[in-house]
Design a protein around this motif. Structure first.
Motif, PDB file in Angstrom:
ATOM      1  N   THR A 106       0.830  -1.216   0.000  1.00 12.37           N
ATOM      2  CA  THR A 106       0.000   0.000   0.000  1.00 12.37           C
ATOM      3  C   THR A 106       0.861   1.260   0.000  1.00 12.37           C
ATOM      4  O   THR A 106       0.328   2.368  -0.022  1.00 12.37           O
ATOM      5  CB  THR A 106      -0.913   0.036   1.256  1.00 12.37           C
ATOM      6  OG1 THR A 106      -0.069  -0.043   2.420  1.00 12.37           O
ATOM      7  CG2 THR A 106      -1.910  -1.100   1.274  1.00 12.37           C
ATOM      8  N   GLY A 107       2.173   1.103   0.042  1.00 15.08           N
ATOM      9  CA  GLY A 107       3.064   2.250   0.246  1.00 15.08           C
ATOM     10  C   GLY A 107       3.439   3.007  -1.021  1.00 15.08           C
ATOM     11  O   GLY A 107       3.116   2.618  -2.147  1.00 15.08           O
ATOM     12  N   ASP A 108       4.165   4.078  -0.785  1.00 14.63           N
ATOM     13  CA  ASP A 108       4.564   4.995  -1.859  1.00 14.63           C
ATOM     14  C   ASP A 108       5.484   4.328  -2.884  1.00 14.63           C
ATOM     15  O   ASP A 108       5.300   4.475  -4.092  1.00 14.63           O
ATOM     16  CB  ASP A 108       5.280   6.196  -1.204  1.00 14.63           C
ATOM     17  CG  ASP A 108       5.631   7.255  -2.194  1.00 14.63           C
ATOM     18  OD1 ASP A 108       4.707   7.833  -2.782  1.00 14.63           O
ATOM     19  OD2 ASP A 108       6.831   7.508  -2.399  1.00 14.63           O
ATOM     20  N   LEU A 109       6.475   3.595  -2.399  1.00 15.99           N
ATOM     21  CA  LEU A 109       7.443   2.981  -3.324  1.00 15.99           C
ATOM     22  C   LEU A 109       6.752   2.021  -4.292  1.00 15.99           C
ATOM     23  O   LEU A 109       7.025   2.005  -5.496  1.00 15.99           O
ATOM     24  CB  LEU A 109       8.521   2.218  -2.535  1.00 15.99           C
ATOM     25  CG  LEU A 109       9.526   1.495  -3.417  1.00 15.99           C
ATOM     26  CD1 LEU A 109      10.579   2.460  -3.924  1.00 15.99           C
ATOM     27  CD2 LEU A 109      10.188   0.347  -2.682  1.00 15.99           C
ATOM     28  N   ARG A 163      -0.786  -4.994   6.232  1.00 14.97           N
ATOM     29  CA  ARG A 163      -0.958  -5.496   7.609  1.00 14.97           C
ATOM     30  C   ARG A 163      -2.423  -5.594   7.971  1.00 14.97           C
ATOM     31  O   ARG A 163      -2.824  -6.481   8.704  1.00 14.97           O
ATOM     32  CB  ARG A 163      -0.216  -4.584   8.586  1.00 14.97           C
ATOM     33  CG  ARG A 163       1.282  -4.763   8.533  1.00 14.97           C
ATOM     34  CD  ARG A 163       1.983  -3.728   9.349  1.00 14.97           C
ATOM     35  NE  ARG A 163       1.664  -2.382   8.870  1.00 14.97           N
ATOM     36  CZ  ARG A 163       1.998  -1.260   9.479  1.00 14.97           C
ATOM     37  NH1 ARG A 163       2.677  -1.325  10.598  1.00 14.97           N
ATOM     38  NH2 ARG A 163       1.679  -0.085   8.966  1.00 14.97           N
ATOM     39  N   THR A 217       9.006  -1.855   2.685  1.00 16.50           N
ATOM     40  CA  THR A 217       8.455  -1.314   3.935  1.00 16.50           C
ATOM     41  C   THR A 217       9.482  -0.389   4.569  1.00 16.50           C
ATOM     42  O   THR A 217      10.641  -0.368   4.142  1.00 16.50           O
ATOM     43  CB  THR A 217       8.208  -2.454   4.934  1.00 16.50           C
ATOM     44  OG1 THR A 217       9.487  -3.034   5.257  1.00 16.50           O
ATOM     45  CG2 THR A 217       7.289  -3.509   4.382  1.00 16.50           C
ATOM     46  N   PRO A 218       9.103   0.323   5.631  1.00 14.61           N
ATOM     47  CA  PRO A 218      10.144   1.052   6.357  1.00 14.61           C
ATOM     48  C   PRO A 218      11.228   0.073   6.827  1.00 14.61           C
ATOM     49  O   PRO A 218      10.930  -1.092   7.136  1.00 14.61           O
ATOM     50  CB  PRO A 218       9.380   1.654   7.540  1.00 14.61           C
ATOM     51  CG  PRO A 218       7.952   1.740   7.062  1.00 14.61           C
ATOM     52  CD  PRO A 218       7.757   0.554   6.166  1.00 14.61           C
ATOM     53  N   GLU A 237      15.131  -3.055   0.405  1.00 17.56           N
ATOM     54  CA  GLU A 237      15.206  -1.656  -0.031  1.00 17.56           C
ATOM     55  C   GLU A 237      16.244  -0.897   0.781  1.00 17.56           C
ATOM     56  O   GLU A 237      16.830  -1.404   1.724  1.00 17.56           O
ATOM     57  CB  GLU A 237      13.811  -0.998   0.139  1.00 17.56           C
ATOM     58  CG  GLU A 237      13.016  -0.948  -1.150  1.00 17.56           C
ATOM     59  CD  GLU A 237      13.711  -0.128  -2.243  1.00 17.56           C
ATOM     60  OE1 GLU A 237      14.538   0.737  -1.930  1.00 17.56           O
ATOM     61  OE2 GLU A 237      13.418  -0.380  -3.431  1.00 17.56           O
ATOM     62  N   LYS A 238      16.455   0.316   0.421  1.00 17.63           N
ATOM     63  CA  LYS A 238      17.350   1.191   1.162  1.00 17.63           C
ATOM     64  C   LYS A 238      16.538   1.984   2.189  1.00 17.63           C
ATOM     65  O   LYS A 238      15.333   2.111   2.014  1.00 17.63           O
ATOM     66  CB  LYS A 238      18.090   2.125   0.220  1.00 17.63           C
ATOM     67  CG  LYS A 238      17.169   3.066  -0.545  1.00 17.63           C
ATOM     68  CD  LYS A 238      17.818   4.338  -0.926  1.00 17.63           C
ATOM     69  CE  LYS A 238      17.918   5.266   0.274  1.00 17.63           C
ATOM     70  NZ  LYS A 238      17.844   6.687  -0.079  1.00 17.63           N
TER      71      LYS A 238
END
Ligand code: NDP
Ligand SMILES: O=C1O[C@H](COP(=O)(O)O)[C@@H](O)[C@H](O)[C@H]1O
Length: 507
Positions: A25-28, A57, A132-133, A163-164
């Motif tokens: 659901t995130g921006d990336l 989640r 994710t974060p 991810e970074k």
């Protein structure tokens, strides 16, 4: 203009697989992952048997997720969205709920995923994309490991895309490496650095190692110094809370700028495979001369932007940005002088600079060659000759430029500097892309050449540690300011001026 050999072998199709996205659901996911999958689908480069599993989640139906992703695609696609391709892609999407804080949800994920894999005939090949974060990377991987979803069984592959940012310093990067390597082997991990998805960055390998003419002069005998520049016009915008805890150095140097540095400075690999290429990159990063904190202060400049105009956009003081501390000592600009301890580069400085809210967007590597050793032309004193540069342009133009002296037409010898420029777009018509396509494709075909290995990541953090520590102790002492829209702090010019050098000006 056309390239000399326009017909190249077709790309291989990836194996059947399940592409599982945590943080769907995130921006990336919306901004880069889905548009890249769309572009791969448009190029017929997705597996024939394929499924995308989106993990959120909290409950989200597959239908809701498809609508949500379609909206994202419309917003962020790099080319006009064709309904038929988008529908084909979205039909592959299934939503599943899983939260690393609720371990049972991963047992259910396993059950549902295996059923889906059987129905879609993806042969158990799985790619888990951790979008994710960073705090969730290890917890998610640990749950996947616990339920057995990461174990390779000889027939099916299991891959983890991370991810970074990969850690925030050497200790945290090592800890994350250790946590992941308890669950999977190095070849299963794909640590993304989006700079390696850029064509002109990948082209550094081709420029250096597919041409015979550069390598003989690619060393301390012919190269005076190297400049790596990543300048941005964007300010910190809405990312104040992330950025104020991070700063320009951590955000850009151990990852993106060091990718450029390692490609430019590495020894020629014997083979074009992940092990050999990544070993050479790690080797050169670990040869960056270790500095004391005192030396780090002497060999660096940091700055923070004040209010100013970038183009037509008025930027506030960095310290007046939302979620930035009013007395922040975080740098939005960093310039470093590094040296590499080996026979090729001893005595050749590598000057690196990166910053936000600057007057222009520019990413380039400029290789400055030594001057002609003797002034034969009396009309042109040696110090007025144009500098000999090879410039690898990454943004805003994808180009390679050679700057040299030439004779001005006329009866007497007078010289001037000229530039010979190769522009990618003059030769190759590539569809606009996100830059993630190659990386995602490579994950699916199991090629990790363009991904960071644990030792490289750690070597990168190790090289910047003295700067991080010294700047932390110095606080606001020695933190320069610069006006938004300018070229950055004046002290950055002094860093080179004291060596009798200067930053390459924008043409
Ligand atoms: N956005 C970008 O342009 C770029 C991002 N990145 C990196 O990609 C990663 C994701 O960034 P971005 O998409 O911007 O982040 P976001 O905050 O937009 O979204 C990430 C998603 O992760 C899920 N999530 C959040 N916390 C947790 C948790 N504790 N456990 C499991 N899932 C969680 C959320 O989905 P839900 O609530 O549905 O579970 C959320 O939508 C980061 O590591 C970032 O540094 C890298 C390059 C560019
Ligand atoms: O990873 C990041 O990179 C971008 C710069 O990327 P580029 O491809 O536009 O050069 C930077 O803006 C961001 O702060 C950083 O997190």
């Amino acid at each position: 203009m056309t390239p000399l050999h326009p017909h190249q072998p077709p790309h291989q199709k990836p194996d059947a697989c399940a592409f599982v996205i945590f943080g769907v659901t995130g921006d990336l996911t919306h901004r880069l992952v889905l548009p890249s999958l769309y572009n791969l689908a448009a190029g017929n480069l997705l597996p024939d048997r394929f499924c995308i599993v989106g993990i959120a989640r909290k409950g989200m139906s597959s239908e809701q997720l498809r609508v949500n992703l379609m909206e994202g695609l419309r917003k962020y696609a790099t080319r006009p969205v064709e309904d038929e391709i988008a529908q084909r892609l979205l039909q592959c999407v299934t939503a599943i709920e899983a939260d690393p804080k609720e371990p049972d949800s991963f047992d259910q994920l396993k059950e549902r995923l295996e059923k889906l894999e059987a129905a879609r005939e993806t042969h158990g090949n799985r790619l888990f994309y951790l979008a994710t974060p960073p705090a969730a990377f290890a917890p998610i991987a640990q749950q996947l490991g616990r339920v057995g979803l990461l174990k390779e069984d000889g027939k099916a592959w299991r891959r983890l895309v991370v991810e970074k940012p990969f850690g925030t310093d050497l200790a945290s990067a090592k800890k994350l490496n250790d946590q992941l390597l308890e669950l999977v082997t190095e070849h299963q991990i794909y640590r993304i650095d989006h700079y390696l998805g850029k064509e002109t960055v990948q082209n550094i390998l081709v420029l250096r190692f597919a041409n015979g003419m550069f390598e003989p002069i690619w060393n301390r005998h012919h190269i005076d110094h190297v400049q790596i520049t990543v300048e941005e016009k964007l300010g910190v915008g809405t990312r104040g809370s992330f950025y104020d805890a991070t700063g320009a150095l951590r955000d850009m140097v151990p990852n993106h700028l060091f990718q450029l540095l390692s490609l430019v400075a590495m020894e020629p690999p014997a083979r074009f495979d992940a092990h050999t290429v990544r070993s050479e990159k790690a080797e050169v990063l670990s040869a960056i001369q270790p500095l004391s904190e005192q030396e780090a202060l002497l060999n660096s400049v940091r700055g923070q932007y004040k209010a100013g105009l970038v183009g037509d956009t008025e930027l506030p003081d960095y310290r007046n940005t939302k979620d930035v501390s009013a007395d922040s000592a975080t740098e939005t600009y960093a310039a470093l002088k590094l040296t590499i301890d080996n026979w090729r580069w001893a005595g050749v400085p590598f000057y690196l600079r990166t910053g936000k809210a600057l007057g222009a967007k520019r990413t380039e590597v400029a290789i400055k060659f030594r001057q002609a050793p003797f002034a034969m032309f009396s009309c042109t004193p040696i110090d007025t000759l144009a500098e000999n540069y090879l410039v690898i342009g990454i943004e805003p133009t994808q180009s390679i430029t050679l700057q040299f002296n030439t004779k001005i037409p006329g009866p007497t010898i007078r010289t001037d500097g000229v530039q010979m420029k190769f522009n990618y777009k003059d030769y190759f018509q590539a569809e606009p892309a996100t830059g993630y396509e190659t990386l995602i494709y490579d994950c699916m075909i199991g090629d990790n050449i363009l991904f960071q290995r644990a030792d490289s990541v750690e070597a990168g953090w190790k090289a910047v540690e003295p700067f991080i520590e010294a700047w932390k102790k110095a606080g606001r002492d020695g933190l320069h300011t610069y006006e938004a829209g300018s070229e950055g702090p004046k002290a950055a010019a002094d860093l080179l001026a004291r060596d009798g050098r200067s930053w390459r000006k924008l043409a």
